[in-house]
Design an enzyme around this catalytic site. Structure first.
Site, PDB file in Angstrom:
ATOM      1  N   HIS A  81       0.815  -1.217   0.000  1.00  0.00           N
ATOM      2  CA  HIS A  81       0.000   0.000   0.000  1.00  0.00           C
ATOM      3  C   HIS A  81       0.852   1.273   0.000  1.00  0.00           C
ATOM      4  O   HIS A  81       1.943   1.329   0.572  1.00  0.00           O
ATOM      5  CB  HIS A  81      -0.917   0.015   1.229  1.00  0.00           C
ATOM      6  CG  HIS A  81      -0.155   0.055   2.522  1.00  0.00           C
ATOM      7  ND1 HIS A  81       0.243   1.231   3.126  1.00  0.00           N
ATOM      8  CD2 HIS A  81       0.294  -0.951   3.316  1.00  0.00           C
ATOM      9  CE1 HIS A  81       0.897   0.969   4.236  1.00  0.00           C
ATOM     10  NE2 HIS A  81       0.936  -0.354   4.383  1.00  0.00           N
ATOM     11  N   HIS A 101      12.096  -0.338 -12.894  1.00  0.00           N
ATOM     12  CA  HIS A 101      11.981  -1.778 -13.149  1.00  0.00           C
ATOM     13  C   HIS A 101      12.029  -2.513 -11.815  1.00  0.00           C
ATOM     14  O   HIS A 101      13.027  -2.449 -11.097  1.00  0.00           O
ATOM     15  CB  HIS A 101      13.117  -2.250 -14.062  1.00  0.00           C
ATOM     16  CG  HIS A 101      13.014  -3.691 -14.471  1.00  0.00           C
ATOM     17  ND1 HIS A 101      13.786  -4.234 -15.473  1.00  0.00           N
ATOM     18  CD2 HIS A 101      12.242  -4.721 -14.028  1.00  0.00           C
ATOM     19  CE1 HIS A 101      13.498  -5.513 -15.621  1.00  0.00           C
ATOM     20  NE2 HIS A 101      12.564  -5.826 -14.747  1.00  0.00           N
TER      21      HIS A 101
END
Length: 201
Positions: free
Chosen positions: A123, A132
């Site tokens: 979250h 990446h």
């Protein structure tokens, strides 16, 4: 849709498109030895018309350069059907989310990112453009990853950490402290091995 980059990473992205019933027109790659990949043609020049595309190249710097160079691309997003993405997450164009990944509530992911296989982003995380996230990476809640940084396979980042731009986090690293821009980090706990001059990027 065209995929720019005919390599192993391109294979994975092509199969995500297939799972989503998205038609692939061709791969684009300047390597003249490549004529086919999977069931698709490889073309060796960039179409001049406006095309829908995904950049299927793992290098953050190369993806950034392609976006800067080609203005006739209209970018889409690709999410594997077996990824879990919170309805309260925000994800930018050009980003690909691979199978088994989890992106939890109120996470913000920028443009042209890679969220690779079985990674977990909890979250309130923020990933800037061209990041990446490698396979099996775990980001705890409220982690920030700066522009074009690469988090290596299996790395873990504890909650609330700030990672700067153009960083490289090594495979299996455990990040328990904030990381400045341009750092190469490895180990458990993660230690800075060197700092890159990010002006060259």
């Amino acid at each position: 849709m065209y995929l720019y980059g005919a390599s192993g990473h391109g294979k994975v992205i092509a199969e995500i498109a297939e799972e989503c019933n998205i038609k692939i027109d061709a791969f684009i790659d300047f390597d003249l030895s490549k004529n086919h990949l999977l069931d698709y043609n490889v073309i060796h020049k960039v179409p001049t018309e406006n095309i829908e595309a995904i950049i299927s190249i793992g290098s953050n710097r190369v993806r950034r350069n392609i976006v800067a160079q080609y203005k006739n691309f209209s970018y889409t997003k690709l999410f594997h059907p077996k990824a879990f993405i919170s309805k309260r997450a925000s994800i930018g164009v050009g980003t690909v989310v691979m199978a088994g990944s989890t992106i939890n509530s109120h996470t913000i992911i920028g443009e042209h990112c890679i969220v690779n296989t079985n990674s977990s982003i909890d979250h309130d995380c923020t990933l800037e453009d061209f990041v990446h996230i490698s396979p099996n990476v775990s980001l705890a809640g409220d982690v920030f990853v700066g522009f074009a940084s690469h988090i290596g396979i299996g790395a873990c980042v504890i909650q609330g950490i700030r990672i700067g731009k153009w960083c490289t986090i090594g495979a299996g690293a455990v990040i328990i402290r904030d990381i400045p821009d341009g750092c190469v980090v490895a180990g458990n706990p993660g230690k800075i091995l060197k700092t890159k001059d990010i002006t060259e990027f």
